[in-house]
Each structure stands twice: as structure tokens, then as C-alpha cells.
Design a protein around this motif. Structure first.
Motif, mmCIF file in Angstrom:
data_model
loop_
_atom_site.group_PDB
_atom_site.id
_atom_site.type_symbol
_atom_site.label_atom_id
_atom_site.label_comp_id
_atom_site.label_asym_id
_atom_site.label_seq_id
_atom_site.Cartn_x
_atom_site.Cartn_y
_atom_site.Cartn_z
ATOM 1 N N TYR A 215 42.356 33.964 43.187
ATOM 2 C CA TYR A 215 42.632 35.097 42.307
ATOM 3 C C TYR A 215 43.083 36.285 43.157
ATOM 4 O O TYR A 215 43.015 36.241 44.389
ATOM 5 C CB TYR A 215 41.386 35.471 41.500
ATOM 6 C CG TYR A 215 40.866 34.346 40.629
ATOM 7 C CD1 TYR A 215 41.186 34.280 39.279
ATOM 8 C CD2 TYR A 215 40.048 33.351 41.163
ATOM 9 C CE1 TYR A 215 40.712 33.241 38.478
ATOM 10 C CE2 TYR A 215 39.573 32.307 40.374
ATOM 11 C CZ TYR A 215 39.905 32.264 39.033
ATOM 12 O OH TYR A 215 39.439 31.237 38.256
ATOM 13 N N TRP A 234 42.856 43.865 38.558
ATOM 14 C CA TRP A 234 43.011 42.416 38.663
ATOM 15 C C TRP A 234 44.413 42.020 38.210
ATOM 16 O O TRP A 234 45.007 42.673 37.343
ATOM 17 C CB TRP A 234 41.993 41.705 37.779
ATOM 18 C CG TRP A 234 40.566 41.874 38.211
ATOM 19 C CD1 TRP A 234 39.724 42.898 37.880
ATOM 20 C CD2 TRP A 234 39.817 40.987 39.037
ATOM 21 N NE1 TRP A 234 38.492 42.701 38.444
ATOM 22 C CE2 TRP A 234 38.516 41.539 39.166
ATOM 23 C CE3 TRP A 234 40.097 39.789 39.684
ATOM 24 C CZ2 TRP A 234 37.509 40.935 39.907
ATOM 25 C CZ3 TRP A 234 39.104 39.169 40.433
ATOM 26 C CH2 TRP A 234 37.833 39.742 40.534
ATOM 27 N N TRP A 235 44.905 40.938 38.779
ATOM 28 C CA TRP A 235 46.134 40.355 38.268
ATOM 29 C C TRP A 235 45.794 39.523 37.044
ATOM 30 O O TRP A 235 45.035 38.554 37.120
ATOM 31 C CB TRP A 235 46.833 39.497 39.326
ATOM 32 C CG TRP A 235 48.078 38.841 38.804
ATOM 33 C CD1 TRP A 235 48.301 37.511 38.635
ATOM 34 C CD2 TRP A 235 49.278 39.509 38.366
ATOM 35 N NE1 TRP A 235 49.559 37.290 38.128
ATOM 36 C CE2 TRP A 235 50.185 38.501 37.943
ATOM 37 C CE3 TRP A 235 49.666 40.840 38.284
ATOM 38 C CZ2 TRP A 235 51.448 38.804 37.459
ATOM 39 C CZ3 TRP A 235 50.931 41.140 37.789
ATOM 40 C CH2 TRP A 235 51.806 40.120 37.392
ATOM 41 N N CYS A 236 46.375 39.918 35.895
ATOM 42 C CA CYS A 236 46.016 39.297 34.623
ATOM 43 C C CYS A 236 47.054 38.282 34.141
ATOM 44 O O CYS A 236 46.966 37.803 33.011
ATOM 45 C CB CYS A 236 45.820 40.372 33.554
ATOM 46 S SG CYS A 236 44.523 41.568 33.956
ATOM 47 N N TRP A 240 48.773 44.226 35.816
ATOM 48 C CA TRP A 240 47.536 44.590 36.501
ATOM 49 C C TRP A 240 46.655 45.388 35.548
ATOM 50 O O TRP A 240 47.146 46.221 34.790
ATOM 51 C CB TRP A 240 47.842 45.431 37.726
ATOM 52 C CG TRP A 240 48.548 44.683 38.811
ATOM 53 C CD1 TRP A 240 49.896 44.579 39.009
ATOM 54 C CD2 TRP A 240 47.926 43.925 39.844
ATOM 55 N NE1 TRP A 240 50.158 43.805 40.098
ATOM 56 C CE2 TRP A 240 48.970 43.386 40.649
ATOM 57 C CE3 TRP A 240 46.607 43.643 40.185
ATOM 58 C CZ2 TRP A 240 48.720 42.595 41.758
ATOM 59 C CZ3 TRP A 240 46.356 42.856 41.293
ATOM 60 C CH2 TRP A 240 47.400 42.338 42.067
ATOM 61 N N SER A 241 45.353 45.128 35.595
ATOM 62 C CA SER A 241 44.442 45.851 34.717
ATOM 63 C C SER A 241 43.039 45.849 35.324
ATOM 64 O O SER A 241 42.687 44.955 36.110
ATOM 65 C CB SER A 241 44.403 45.194 33.334
ATOM 66 O OG SER A 241 43.457 45.846 32.501
ATOM 67 N N SER A 243 40.517 45.219 33.661
ATOM 68 C CA SER A 243 39.874 44.064 33.026
ATOM 69 C C SER A 243 40.943 43.227 32.353
ATOM 70 O O SER A 243 41.888 43.769 31.778
ATOM 71 C CB SER A 243 38.812 44.499 32.012
ATOM 72 O OG SER A 243 39.395 45.257 30.974
ATOM 73 N N CYS A 244 40.790 41.931 32.426
ATOM 74 C CA CYS A 244 41.781 41.012 31.863
ATOM 75 C C CYS A 244 41.213 40.323 30.637
ATOM 76 O O CYS A 244 40.101 39.775 30.695
ATOM 77 C CB CYS A 244 42.188 39.960 32.890
ATOM 78 S SG CYS A 244 42.868 40.602 34.426
ATOM 79 N N SER A 245 41.950 40.335 29.568
ATOM 80 C CA SER A 245 41.550 39.581 28.385
ATOM 81 C C SER A 245 41.524 38.092 28.734
ATOM 82 O O SER A 245 42.531 37.533 29.175
ATOM 83 C CB SER A 245 42.525 39.835 27.235
ATOM 84 O OG SER A 245 42.186 39.057 26.107
ATOM 85 N N PRO A 248 40.552 37.124 34.801
ATOM 86 C CA PRO A 248 41.681 37.153 35.747
ATOM 87 C C PRO A 248 42.393 35.810 35.799
ATOM 88 O O PRO A 248 41.795 34.757 35.531
ATOM 89 C CB PRO A 248 41.001 37.473 37.085
ATOM 90 C CG PRO A 248 39.675 38.049 36.729
ATOM 91 C CD PRO A 248 39.266 37.414 35.452
ATOM 92 N N LYS A 249 43.662 35.832 36.150
ATOM 93 C CA LYS A 249 44.463 34.620 36.194
ATOM 94 C C LYS A 249 44.561 34.085 37.621
ATOM 95 O O LYS A 249 44.637 34.849 38.589
ATOM 96 C CB LYS A 249 45.861 34.889 35.647
ATOM 97 C CG LYS A 249 45.872 35.425 34.225
ATOM 98 C CD LYS A 249 45.129 34.502 33.248
ATOM 99 C CE LYS A 249 45.151 35.063 31.844
ATOM 100 N NZ LYS A 249 44.354 34.249 30.896
#
Length: 349
Positions: A215, A234-236, A240-241, A243-245, A248-249
Motif C-alpha cells: 500500500y 492514503w492512495w485510494c 489521495w485522501s 481515509s479511503c472508502s 486503501p488500495k
């Protein structure tokens, strides 16, 4: 122009473009570098270690961070009765490892006995990850490791730690590292690889499992230098956010617990170096146009001579060291049978 002439013209253009692309992608060759390996045998007490991350300190100095280390009780001693330290460090002076000097460092307990460079915290110990010098600050990442209940010979990750050194131009024995403020990242532990790119500090991180999916998170370089790692992005997957819905990806599937990422060079804007698998493994690289990817599949470039199917040697901890010279890419790996890092010269043709 007749229709078939147009078709032939388009085919010719495609062939020329493919040939041009092929020519723009140089071949990669690699070889062992025994002249550089001597660097790790220059201290009569330091008897080998794994890990082997590097950080460019500037002014021709390179910091090495090692994991489990054998340290002889006296010069000329052997591993049979050596101290076993969970981490040590060294500073290389000179960019070319085949011509450089190396000074090794470890901690000293209150009774004068050697101890890990970053001391244990109760029963927990710390294995190194990557790091970066940001202006006058040095930021180092370590994994927190513990012994699982009922398995005295095993280990498991239980968290991570980041340290800031405010006096990195001093000798490491004089450093006074302080803990950075870190975020709760769950079971994803930063430090697998660290990349300072412009005004951002990127950390490649893996989940605490056996799959080694990778990640990516980042902080502003100024915040990291100040010791504030409490609010990463984070990379979503598309942006970038904080928090990722859905979480994280993954940027690299089935990566490695240790690796390196560097910028520039002929191959691609970003190059990742790792060992493939564990045991009779090989060294491989991946390329990408951006820190988050998309990352290519692994391209094998070197099979260590110790790595043979059915052999008793595990080959692991592959990574590159972008601050070093003597090849287009200077890399290392660790064979368990020798328990010293070994250098690999990687060149483009």
C-alpha cells in the motif's frame, strides 16, 4: 491513396513505433560485486546482519540500517558465542562501495554491554525500514516486532515506530533520536520503502500478513521533518485522501516485506527493486510513471549464485541503494548461509 496503401502505411508506422519503443527500453544486466562486498567485512567484531536499508546523509555519507546482527565479544571472535543484537547501523564514507570506508555502530547498555542501536522496548524489538534525510532532519522507520505466544522461535509484527534525528551530521553514537507522532494505521505498517519526492514523503507499506501486498501513504515533507506523521494521506485507487472508502488500495500485489523505490534513471520515472518470493529467490525490478503506479509486473534481472532450487540457503531482503555509485543501480540481497549482504551491479545497455 488507395485503401490498401493506407493499410500498409499504418502498419509501417506501427512497426516503426514499436521498434522505437523497444529501443527506448534498455536491456538490464547484472553481476555480483565481490570488491564491494568487502565493505561488510571491515570491522573485526561485526559478524553479519540482514536488513540493509540505506539513507543518503549528504556530503558523501550513507547511513546503513541493519536488522538482526551478530557482534563478536572480542575482535576475531565467531558467531558461536557472539552477542545477538536486533539492529545495528553503519555510516559509509564515499559513494562507491568498492572504494568506501565503513564505520559500524551499536548501542551500549547501562552496564557497558552492547545492545541494539535502537534499544528494545520490554520484550518488543525493532527491525529497520527505510528512511530519508529532509533538510536538517533524519526520519527513520522501524517495525515493532514481538515473539508470538507459544512460539519462542517465531516473530510477528505488532506495530511501527518512526524516529527523528535532529543532529544527523554527528556520529550516530552521539545521536539523540526522538519519537515522531504517528498515526494508527491498523495492520498496515509503513516503512517497507521510503521515498522523498519533491515536497512529499512517501511510504510503501505492507499488511501484516504473508501475502505482502503493498500500500502507499504520504505526508508533507515539512510535517515529517518536524516529527508529525499523525495525518497521512492514503492512495485510494484514483485519488489521495485521509481515509479511503473501502480501505486503501493495493499498489503492488504480492510484493515483498522489504524493497526500495527510487526516482529518475533511464528505465522509468520510478523503479522498484525487490527479491521475488523467499528461498531460492531472484531479484526483480518494477517500473511506474508515478509513485502510486501503475506498477509493472516484476522483471527478473539477477539470480544470486546462492539461490538454487533445493538448496538450504534463503535469499531475501533485496533492494537498491540510489545514493551509491559504481553502476546504474547498486543493489544488495542477503543469503542466509553467509548472513552478510551481498552487492549486485545493475547496468543498462
Amino acid at each position: 491513396m488507395l485503401p490498401w496503401a493506407r493499410v500498409r502505411l499504418r502498419i509501417a508506422i506501427v512497426v516503426l513505433l514499436l521498434a522505437s519503443c523497444k529501443g527506448d527500453a534498455p536491456a538490464v544486466t547484472a553481476s555480483s560485486w565481490p570488491e564491494a562486498d568487502a565493505l561488510f567485512h571491515s570491522d573485526p567484531r561485526w559478524l553479519g546482519a540482514d536488513g540493509a536499508y540505506t539513507v543518503d546523509l549528504g556530503e558523501g555519507r550513507t547511513l546503513w540500517l541493519f536488522g538482526d546482527t551478530f557482534l563478536a565479544k572480542e575482535p576475531g571472535g565467531t558467531t558461536a558465542d557472539a552477542f545477538f543484537l536486533r539492529n545495528t547501523a553503519a555510516v559509509q564514507t564515499g559513494r562507491d562501495p568498492s572504494q568506501a570506508l565503513m564505520a559500524f555502530y551499536w548501542g551500549v547498555a547501562s552496564d557497558g554491554a552492547p545492545q541494539s542501536f535502537i534499544a528494545q522496548d520490554g520484550d518488543d524489538w525493532f527491525w529497520p525500514g527505510g528512511g530519508a534525510r529532509i533538510g536538517g532532519s533524519l526520519v527513520l522507520f522501524y517495525g515493532r516486532v514481538a515473539t508470538p505466544a507459544g512460539d519462542p522461535s517465531g516473530f510477528t509484527g505488532v506495530g511501527w515506530r518512526a524516529l527523528v534525528v535532529d543532529d544527523p551530521d554527528d556520529e550516530p553514537s552521539a545521536w539523540t533520536p526522538r519519537d515522531a507522532t504517528v498515526a494508527d494505521t491498523g495492520s498496515i505498517y509503513p516503512g517497507t520503502a521510503i521515498l522523498l519526492d519533491g515536497d512529499e514523503l512517501y511510504s510503501y507499506a505492507e499488511n501484516n500478513d504473508s501475502v505482502h501486498d503493498v500500500y502507499l501513504l504520504r505526508w508533507s515533507a515539512s510535517s515529517a521533518a518536524a516529527g508529525d506523521l499523525s495525518s497521512p494521506e492514503w492512495w485510494c485507487g484514483g485519488s489521495w485522501s485521509a481515509s479511503c472508502s473501502g480501505g486503501p488500495k493495493v499498489v503492488v500485489s504480492e510484493g515483498a516485506p522489504e524493497l526500495s523505490v527510487q526516482t529518475g534513471g533511464v528505465l522509468a520515472p520510478y523503479v522498484m527493486v525487490q527479491t521475488e518470493g523467499y528461498g531460492a529467490s531472484t531479484m526483480a525490478l518494477r517500473t511506474a510513471p508515478a509513485p502510486e503506479g501503475p506498477w509493472s509486473g516484476p522483471q527478473t534481472f539477477f539470480r544470486p549464485p546462492e539461490s538454487r532450487e533445493g538448496g538450504e540457503t534463503d535469499v531475501y531482503a533485496g533492494k537498491a541503494h540510489p545514493g551509491l555509485t559504481g553502476a546504474d543501480i547498486v543493489a544488495t540481497y542477503v543469503p542466509s548461509s553467509l548472513y552478510f549482504p551481498r552487492f549486485v551491479r545493475v547496468n543498462y545497455q
